[in-house]
Motif scaffolding. Sequence first.
Motif, PDB file in Angstrom:
ATOM      1  N   LEU A 193     -26.382   7.110   3.028  1.00 35.05           N
ATOM      2  CA  LEU A 193     -27.955   7.115   2.967  1.00 35.05           C
ATOM      3  C   LEU A 193     -28.504   6.413   4.380  1.00 35.05           C
ATOM      4  CD1 LEU A 193     -30.406   8.566   1.626  1.00 35.05           C
ATOM      5  CD2 LEU A 193     -30.342   6.668  -0.114  1.00 35.05           C
ATOM      6  N   VAL A 194     -27.778   5.212   4.265  1.00 36.88           N
ATOM      7  CA  VAL A 194     -28.222   4.295   5.649  1.00 36.88           C
ATOM      8  C   VAL A 194     -28.061   4.792   6.768  1.00 36.88           C
ATOM      9  CG1 VAL A 194     -28.118   1.892   6.525  1.00 36.88           C
ATOM     10  CG2 VAL A 194     -27.963   2.197   3.948  1.00 36.88           C
ATOM     11  N   TRP A 195     -27.012   5.423   6.708  1.00 36.30           N
ATOM     12  CA  TRP A 195     -26.654   6.398   8.031  1.00 36.30           C
ATOM     13  C   TRP A 195     -27.758   7.449   8.245  1.00 36.30           C
ATOM     14  CZ3 TRP A 195     -23.840   6.470  12.408  1.00 36.30           C
ATOM     15  CH2 TRP A 195     -23.431   7.637  13.141  1.00 36.30           C
ATOM     16  N   ARG A 196     -27.967   7.989   7.418  1.00 33.79           N
ATOM     17  CA  ARG A 196     -28.966   9.250   7.411  1.00 33.79           C
ATOM     18  C   ARG A 196     -30.206   8.746   7.743  1.00 33.79           C
ATOM     19  NH1 ARG A 196     -30.912  13.377   2.662  1.00 33.79           N
ATOM     20  NH2 ARG A 196     -32.229  14.540   3.884  1.00 33.79           N
ATOM     21  N   GLU A 200     -20.121   5.595  10.390  1.00 30.36           N
ATOM     22  CA  GLU A 200     -19.766   4.291  10.488  1.00 30.36           C
ATOM     23  C   GLU A 200     -20.384   3.480  11.733  1.00 30.36           C
ATOM     24  OE1 GLU A 200     -15.513   4.820  11.230  1.00 30.36           O
ATOM     25  OE2 GLU A 200     -15.289   5.577   8.884  1.00 30.36           O
ATOM     26  N   ARG A 201     -20.788   4.297  12.854  1.00 31.62           N
ATOM     27  CA  ARG A 201     -20.754   3.620  14.137  1.00 31.62           C
ATOM     28  C   ARG A 201     -21.902   4.504  15.186  1.00 31.62           C
ATOM     29  NH1 ARG A 201     -18.263  -0.252  17.507  1.00 31.62           N
ATOM     30  NH2 ARG A 201     -18.117   0.333  19.748  1.00 31.62           N
ATOM     31  N   LEU A 202     -22.962   3.682  15.614  1.00 33.52           N
ATOM     32  CA  LEU A 202     -23.780   4.210  16.471  1.00 33.52           C
ATOM     33  C   LEU A 202     -23.957   3.283  17.675  1.00 33.52           C
ATOM     34  CD1 LEU A 202     -25.774   6.858  16.356  1.00 33.52           C
ATOM     35  CD2 LEU A 202     -27.394   5.482  15.579  1.00 33.52           C
ATOM     36  N   VAL A 203     -23.715   3.990  18.888  1.00 34.24           N
ATOM     37  CA  VAL A 203     -23.679   3.272  20.315  1.00 34.24           C
ATOM     38  C   VAL A 203     -24.669   3.966  21.043  1.00 34.24           C
ATOM     39  CG1 VAL A 203     -22.695   2.185  22.019  1.00 34.24           C
ATOM     40  CG2 VAL A 203     -21.502   2.438  19.925  1.00 34.24           C
ATOM     41  N   PHE A 241     -22.005   0.466  10.164  1.00 31.57           N
ATOM     42  CA  PHE A 241     -22.440   0.579   8.823  1.00 31.57           C
ATOM     43  C   PHE A 241     -21.084   0.640   8.034  1.00 31.57           C
ATOM     44  CE2 PHE A 241     -25.024   3.075  11.707  1.00 31.57           C
ATOM     45  CZ  PHE A 241     -26.312   2.778  11.125  1.00 31.57           C
ATOM     46  N   GLU A 242     -20.866  -0.444   7.292  1.00 33.49           N
ATOM     47  CA  GLU A 242     -19.617  -0.853   6.345  1.00 33.49           C
ATOM     48  C   GLU A 242     -20.127  -0.742   4.976  1.00 33.49           C
ATOM     49  OE1 GLU A 242     -17.063  -4.786   5.447  1.00 33.49           O
ATOM     50  OE2 GLU A 242     -18.345  -4.803   7.138  1.00 33.49           O
ATOM     51  N   ASP A 243     -19.003   0.122   4.238  1.00 30.41           N
ATOM     52  CA  ASP A 243     -19.443   0.519   2.873  1.00 30.41           C
ATOM     53  C   ASP A 243     -18.797  -0.608   2.109  1.00 30.41           C
ATOM     54  OD1 ASP A 243     -19.327   1.611   0.518  1.00 30.41           O
ATOM     55  OD2 ASP A 243     -17.616   3.215   0.967  1.00 30.41           O
ATOM     56  N   LEU A 244     -19.753  -1.102   1.284  1.00 32.62           N
ATOM     57  CA  LEU A 244     -19.473  -2.284   0.254  1.00 32.62           C
ATOM     58  C   LEU A 244     -19.348  -1.576  -0.955  1.00 32.62           C
ATOM     59  CD1 LEU A 244     -21.749  -5.008   1.750  1.00 32.62           C
ATOM     60  CD2 LEU A 244     -19.260  -4.410   2.209  1.00 32.62           C
ATOM     61  N   GLY A 275     -20.977   1.065  -2.715  1.00 36.46           N
ATOM     62  CA  GLY A 275     -22.330   1.427  -3.150  1.00 36.46           C
ATOM     63  C   GLY A 275     -23.620   0.826  -2.245  1.00 36.46           C
ATOM     64  N   ARG A 276     -23.038  -0.294  -1.795  1.00 37.69           N
ATOM     65  CA  ARG A 276     -23.941  -1.176  -0.821  1.00 37.69           C
ATOM     66  C   ARG A 276     -23.569  -0.949   0.616  1.00 37.69           C
ATOM     67  NH1 ARG A 276     -24.209  -6.828  -2.381  1.00 37.69           N
ATOM     68  NH2 ARG A 276     -26.290  -7.097  -1.743  1.00 37.69           N
ATOM     69  N   THR A 277     -24.319  -1.410   1.610  1.00 38.86           N
ATOM     70  CA  THR A 277     -24.057  -1.085   2.979  1.00 38.86           C
ATOM     71  C   THR A 277     -24.262  -2.415   3.719  1.00 38.86           C
ATOM     72  OG1 THR A 277     -24.639   1.145   2.689  1.00 38.86           O
ATOM     73  CG2 THR A 277     -24.515   0.436   4.928  1.00 38.86           C
ATOM     74  N   LEU A 278     -23.438  -2.871   4.531  1.00 40.36           N
ATOM     75  CA  LEU A 278     -23.452  -3.960   5.388  1.00 40.36           C
ATOM     76  C   LEU A 278     -23.956  -3.174   6.769  1.00 40.36           C
ATOM     77  CD1 LEU A 278     -23.690  -6.861   6.488  1.00 40.36           C
ATOM     78  CD2 LEU A 278     -21.278  -6.748   6.856  1.00 40.36           C
ATOM     79  N   MET A 279     -25.104  -3.303   7.329  1.00 46.05           N
ATOM     80  CA  MET A 279     -25.418  -2.927   8.677  1.00 46.05           C
ATOM     81  C   MET A 279     -25.535  -3.975   9.692  1.00 46.05           C
ATOM     82  SD  MET A 279     -28.745  -0.782   9.726  1.00 46.05           S
ATOM     83  CE  MET A 279     -29.794  -2.388  10.073  1.00 46.05           C
ATOM     84  N   ARG A 280     -24.758  -3.929  10.698  1.00 46.20           N
ATOM     85  CA  ARG A 280     -24.745  -4.768  11.738  1.00 46.20           C
ATOM     86  C   ARG A 280     -25.236  -4.121  13.240  1.00 46.20           C
ATOM     87  NH1 ARG A 280     -19.831  -6.169  11.196  1.00 46.20           N
ATOM     88  NH2 ARG A 280     -20.228  -7.906   9.964  1.00 46.20           N
ATOM     89  N   ILE A 281     -26.256  -4.977  13.872  1.00 46.68           N
ATOM     90  CA  ILE A 281     -26.943  -4.578  14.996  1.00 46.68           C
ATOM     91  C   ILE A 281     -26.671  -5.425  16.233  1.00 46.68           C
ATOM     92  CG2 ILE A 281     -28.992  -3.936  16.247  1.00 46.68           C
ATOM     93  CD1 ILE A 281     -30.269  -3.291  13.477  1.00 46.68           C
TER      94      ILE A 281
END
Length: 164
Positions: free
Chosen positions: A23-26, A83-86, A120-123, A125-131
């Motif tokens: 969902l965060v990816w979307r 997982e990843r967007l560059v 976007f790291e799957d935790l 059901g939760r998500t760790l996003m790193r920019i």
Amino acid sequence: MAAADVRAEQQVIERVFDAPRELVWRAWTDPEWFVRWWGPGPFTSPTVQMDLRPGGRFVWVMRDPDGKDYYTVGEYREITPPERLVYTDSFGDAEGNVVSPTAYGLGDDFPETTVVTVTFEDLGGRTLMRIVSDLPVPDAMWEMASAGWGTSLDKLAAVVEEGE
């Protein structure tokens, strides 16, 4: 939802969302979702163009409360769902052209183009996003940019945590 963890020396922003990674990816890759959260605090995002493929270009628009539009343009370099967007990141104009940061009132020391990696790291059901940005921006601008990201990510959290 965890508070944003900002490390100015690395220019990394991290945020944990109480939402699944897909969902965060979307929310990052679907224009209908992206316009719901893009831009700091009181800004809106009236339009977004995305050609989501390696080599595809984007034009993201932020509108301030006075109606002035600010354009971010770039090219997707890597897309690894979910997982990843560059992508490259530059200030731009309405036609999608890169413009100098000085056109937006920034100094000559502000990089014209950076490469941004969002993971976007799957935790469970939760998500760790790193920019992560590849080039540093001047310290004073980083403070303002990280504050803007913080309020943007607050809006993103509200969007993904309310779900479909």
